[in-house]
Design a protein around this motif. Structure first.
Motif: not given
Ligand code: NAP
Length: 386
Positions: A240-246, A258-266, A269-275
């Motif tokens: 499932l898609p997870f969109v993020f903007d640092k 810390r930011c990377e650790k938070f993103l690693r949560i998703f 879980e196998g999310c499709r990470m979309v920056e």
């Protein structure tokens, strides 16, 4: 040649035979006096070219999980060959990984996360976050102490008490409409300096601007949108898609980590990470989300019935209506009010519907005109003339 490609090896006859062949090749190559020579298809053990001495062996490479001085590539290569043969689907694999998690998650990789806005979506997120071993705190306008207890979350009715716990991350999961008020009500002075603020709002430019206006520069800002909810994500988040903007992350290693650790949560879980920038998100989401919700809400107004002759397409419409109407109307209003592209989308929807109706009615007029002017008025046709 990958193991999924068609085998050229004679006599193997099956995936297992092929695999044996491949493993045999690797052993031979490892023991061969010329290990750096690449194998060719159907030429498993090529002789050294005449009058040429074998080239010197390459310098030993030691992958991080292997002891120096060993031949690490053999095991890894066999594993690489075996893994794709296992018929494990993405979700199953993630399920297995989750079972391994408590022992494999070191305390250093855990975060203390404060969720502000502990309604439908906040609780949904909390379930996975706690299952990963993170420490969860929560605050909301309503009292969710008892549900928080069942989710292993510490609930604070007073936001000062919550902030005095010094969370690593403050995650805002309030409605879009209440976001500005809720953000202003967070007692920033009680937090540690350079806390990471994140949000999960379904629109992105709006919270980004508010974060930047309201938060002092020593706070980091990460805007996110998990593009799934309690319904679509009920069987796991894999794919499932997870969109993020640092939006703003300090340059010190601890803030980056810390930011990377938070993103690693998703990610875990196998999310499709979309920056993606917040602005780009809103341009895309107006179609992927606002349009979907609008059609779902329109279908709800039509009161579609369950009939004995439901088609697959009709079932899809009924499902869309059910899925979108499970979310609060406040969420839908937020998608409209706080995405500047939403008005244009409604105009396009209006225009598309008008143009479709026009085409249909013009056809109808043609047929009617033909009947009025080319057929006899009593409808008797040739018989009437006799
Ligand atoms: P929502 O109706 O958008 O938001 C409900 C939350 O907002 C509750 O925690 C509620 O607190 C809080 N809230 C509403 N009005 C408030 C006010 N005046 N003052 C303080 N708090 C207020 O429903 P949701 O599904 O839980 O969504 C939460 C956020 O997640 C939204 O921004 C949404 O866009 C985003 N999101 C939702 C989904 C989804 O599938 N649902 C998916 C991705 C992202 P109380 O319950 O304490 O009243």
């Amino acid at each position: 040649m990958g193991v999924h490609e068609k085998s050229d090896y004679r006599g193997s006859g099956s995936a297992l035979g092929h695999l044996r062949c491949r493993i045999g090749l690797i052993f031979k190559t490892q023991l061969s006096p010329n290990p750096s020579k690449k194998l060719k298809k159907n030429a498993p053990f090529p002789p050294h070219p005449p009058n040429l001495r074998p080239p010197p062996p390459p310098p030993p490479r030691t992958p991080p999980n292997c002891l120096p001085g060993r031949r690490p590539t053999l095991r890894l290569r066999i594993r690489r060959l075996l893994l794709p043969l296992l018929p494990i689907q993405a979700q199953d694999r993630h399920h297995r990984l989750r079972q391994l998690r408590p022992s494999s998650l070191s305390s250093q990789s855990k975060l203390k996360i404060a969720i502000i806005g502990f309604g439908n979506f906040g609780q949904f997120l909390a379930q996975t976050l706690t299952s990963q071993g993170h420490t969860l705190l929560a605050h909301s306008r309503s009292d969710y102490s008892s549900v928080a207890k069942t989710l292993n979350v510490s609930f604070f009715q007073d936001p000062h008490d919550l902030c005095e716990q010094h969370p690593d991350v403050v995650l805002l999961s309030t409605s879009i409409l209440s976001f500005a008020d809720v953000l202003r009500s967070v007692p920033l002075q009680s937090l540690r300096r350079n806390t990471l603020f994140a949000d999960v709002l379904s629109v992105k430019e709006f919270p980004k601007n508010l974060f930047l206006q309201h938060l002092p520069p020593h706070f980091d800002v990460l805007c996110t949108h998990p593009m799934f909810g309690p319904e679509s994500g009920k069987n796991g988040w894999a794919g499932l898609p997870f969109v993020f903007d640092k939006v703003r992350v300090g340059e010190t290693p601890s803030r980056i980590e810390r930011c990377e650790k938070f993103l690693r949560i998703f990610e875990d879980e196998g999310c499709r990470m979309v920056e993606m920038s917040c602005e780009e998100h809103d341009e895309n989401a107006v179609e992927t989300q606002f349009l979907t919700h609008t059609v779902g809400r329109m279908l709800a107004l039509l009161d579609l019935k369950d009939t004995p002759i439901n088609t697959k397409g009709y079932e899809v419409l009924r499902q869309l209506k059910a899925n979108t109407c499970k979310d609060s109307f406040e969420l839908y209003k937020g998608l409209f009010m706080y995405n500047k592209n939403a008005t244009e989308l409604l105009d396009r929807l209006d225009a598309a519907f008008d143009s479709l109706k026009k085409e249909l009615f013009e056809n109808l007029h043609d047929v009617l005109r033909k009947q009025l002017f080319e057929s006899p008025p009593n409808g008797l046709g040739n018989q009437g003339k006799q």
